[in-house]
Design a protein around this motif. Structure first.
Motif, PDB file in Angstrom:
ATOM      1  N   LEU A  30       5.894  26.563  -7.765  1.00 15.75           N
ATOM      2  CA  LEU A  30       5.605  26.133  -9.131  1.00 15.75           C
ATOM      3  C   LEU A  30       4.164  26.530  -9.389  1.00 15.75           C
ATOM      4  N   PHE A  31       3.985  27.369 -10.388  1.00 14.93           N
ATOM      5  CA  PHE A  31       2.686  27.950 -10.719  1.00 14.93           C
ATOM      6  C   PHE A  31       2.139  27.174 -11.906  1.00 14.93           C
ATOM      7  N   ALA A  32       1.018  26.467 -11.723  1.00 15.04           N
ATOM      8  CA  ALA A  32       0.457  25.601 -12.773  1.00 15.04           C
ATOM      9  C   ALA A  32      -0.767  26.251 -13.409  1.00 15.04           C
ATOM     10  N   THR A  33      -0.724  26.350 -14.743  1.00 11.31           N
ATOM     11  CA  THR A  33      -1.845  26.870 -15.521  1.00 11.31           C
ATOM     12  C   THR A  33      -2.221  25.827 -16.577  1.00 11.31           C
ATOM     13  N   TRP A  34      -3.367  26.047 -17.201  1.00 18.37           N
ATOM     14  CA  TRP A  34      -3.856  25.160 -18.247  1.00 18.37           C
ATOM     15  C   TRP A  34      -3.949  25.950 -19.549  1.00 18.37           C
ATOM     16  N   SER A  35      -3.273  25.475 -20.587  1.00 17.85           N
ATOM     17  CA  SER A  35      -3.245  26.186 -21.869  1.00 17.85           C
ATOM     18  C   SER A  35      -4.461  25.882 -22.731  1.00 17.85           C
ATOM     19  N   ARG A  84      -2.660  21.457 -22.433  1.00 22.12           N
ATOM     20  CA  ARG A  84      -1.846  20.786 -21.414  1.00 22.12           C
ATOM     21  C   ARG A  84      -1.558  21.746 -20.269  1.00 22.12           C
ATOM     22  N   GLN A  85      -1.089  21.166 -19.161  1.00 19.48           N
ATOM     23  CA  GLN A  85      -0.699  21.994 -18.024  1.00 19.48           C
ATOM     24  C   GLN A  85       0.704  22.537 -18.250  1.00 19.48           C
ATOM     25  N   HIS A  86       0.948  23.721 -17.688  1.00 19.25           N
ATOM     26  CA  HIS A  86       2.261  24.359 -17.747  1.00 19.25           C
ATOM     27  C   HIS A  86       2.665  24.730 -16.328  1.00 19.25           C
ATOM     28  N   LEU A  87       3.921  24.459 -15.986  1.00 20.48           N
ATOM     29  CA  LEU A  87       4.453  24.826 -14.675  1.00 20.48           C
ATOM     30  C   LEU A  87       5.540  25.865 -14.857  1.00 20.48           C
ATOM     31  N   THR A  88       5.471  26.913 -14.044  1.00 20.98           N
ATOM     32  CA  THR A  88       6.452  27.982 -14.088  1.00 20.98           C
ATOM     33  C   THR A  88       6.938  28.255 -12.669  1.00 20.98           C
ATOM     34  N   ALA A 144       3.558  37.117 -21.083  1.00 25.11           N
ATOM     35  CA  ALA A 144       3.890  35.758 -20.638  1.00 25.11           C
ATOM     36  C   ALA A 144       2.751  34.810 -21.003  1.00 25.11           C
ATOM     37  N   ALA A 145       3.092  33.596 -21.400  1.00 23.58           N
ATOM     38  CA  ALA A 145       2.078  32.604 -21.782  1.00 23.58           C
ATOM     39  C   ALA A 145       1.059  32.390 -20.678  1.00 23.58           C
ATOM     40  N   LYS A 146       1.520  32.395 -19.427  1.00 26.25           N
ATOM     41  CA  LYS A 146       0.595  32.131 -18.311  1.00 26.25           C
ATOM     42  C   LYS A 146      -0.508  33.182 -18.212  1.00 26.25           C
ATOM     43  N   VAL A 147      -0.250  34.403 -18.666  1.00 28.28           N
ATOM     44  CA  VAL A 147      -1.279  35.447 -18.649  1.00 28.28           C
ATOM     45  C   VAL A 147      -2.433  35.041 -19.570  1.00 28.28           C
ATOM     46  N   VAL A 157      -3.070  25.998  -9.832  1.00 24.83           N
ATOM     47  CA  VAL A 157      -2.514  25.339  -8.655  1.00 24.83           C
ATOM     48  C   VAL A 157      -1.141  25.948  -8.428  1.00 24.83           C
ATOM     49  N   VAL A 158      -0.851  26.261  -7.174  1.00 28.19           N
ATOM     50  CA  VAL A 158       0.434  26.831  -6.801  1.00 28.19           C
ATOM     51  C   VAL A 158       1.049  25.900  -5.759  1.00 28.19           C
ATOM     52  N   ALA A 159       2.243  25.360  -6.062  1.00 29.71           N
ATOM     53  CA  ALA A 159       2.879  24.374  -5.185  1.00 29.71           C
ATOM     54  C   ALA A 159       4.183  24.918  -4.611  1.00 29.71           C
ATOM     55  N   PHE A 160       4.298  24.825  -3.304  1.00 33.53           N
ATOM     56  CA  PHE A 160       5.506  25.238  -2.592  1.00 33.53           C
ATOM     57  C   PHE A 160       6.184  23.980  -2.056  1.00 33.53           C
ATOM     58  N   VAL A 161       7.492  23.846  -2.306  1.00 33.84           N
ATOM     59  CA  VAL A 161       8.215  22.625  -1.948  1.00 33.84           C
ATOM     60  C   VAL A 161       9.496  22.974  -1.209  1.00 33.84           C
TER      61      VAL A 161
END
Length: 168
Positions: free
Chosen positions: A29-34, A37-41, A62-65, A75-79
């Motif tokens: 889950l790749f988290a960015t800040w717009s 708010r935060q966005h997770l992809t 892509a919005a994250k760019v 933040v990058v989360a691996f689960v």
């Protein structure tokens, strides 16, 4: 480095384990800040501990760019919930049009999104982490037994490794 509980591993071993977990889980889950708010992809990662980087392919629109260009802190989360293994990396991301690296990272799965690695809309996101946090448990069954035992005994369970680590 801060530990939640006593761990019998060195900092180097824990950092290595964080990279190993990320490489074995691969989907993040790749988290960015717009800016609001935060966005997770969910994204597929290529993990390269030797160079200290996480790589992702994305589309230039892509919005994250845009988020990364405004605020490169991610933040990058691996689960791996089934195995009770988790790792997050905090760091800075950059977006590039590095065609050589895009070709190197190209897989058959990328073809689901783009025709070829030469598609002009593909961008490379490179994340260079400065910190990692990992939770590495022996598995759900063992963790459940340890938690039940702790509940009965009134003591906190030691259900695996948890550490916050500086990467760079």
């Amino acid at each position: 480095m801060a530990h939640e509980e006593a761990i019998d591993k060195t900092t180097d071993e824990l950092v290595e384990r964080a990279w190993e977990l990320a490489a074995s889980i691969r989907t993040a889950l790749f988290a960015t800040w717009s800016g609001q708010r935060q966005h997770l992809t969910p994204m597929s990662a290529t993990v390269e501990p030797a160079v200290g980087a996480l790589y992702f392919l994305t589309t230039d629109d892509a919005a994250k760019v845009g988020h990364i260009r405004r605020d490169p802190n991610v933040v990058v989360a691996f689960v791996d919930d089934s195995a009770n293994k988790y790792v997050t990396f905090s760091g800075r991301a950059t977006v590039s049009d590095d065609r050589e690296k895009i070709r190197e990272l190209w897989t058959v799965f990328a073809k689901a999104w783009w025709e070829s690695p030469d598609d002009p809309s593909i961008r490379l996101i490179t994340v260079v982490p400065s910190e990692a946090e990992l939770w590495d448990s022996p598995g759900k069954l063992v963790a459940s037994v340890l938690m039940l035992t702790a509940a009965i005994s009134g003591q906190q369970p030691a259900v695996g490794d948890h550490a916050t680590l500086r990467i760079r």
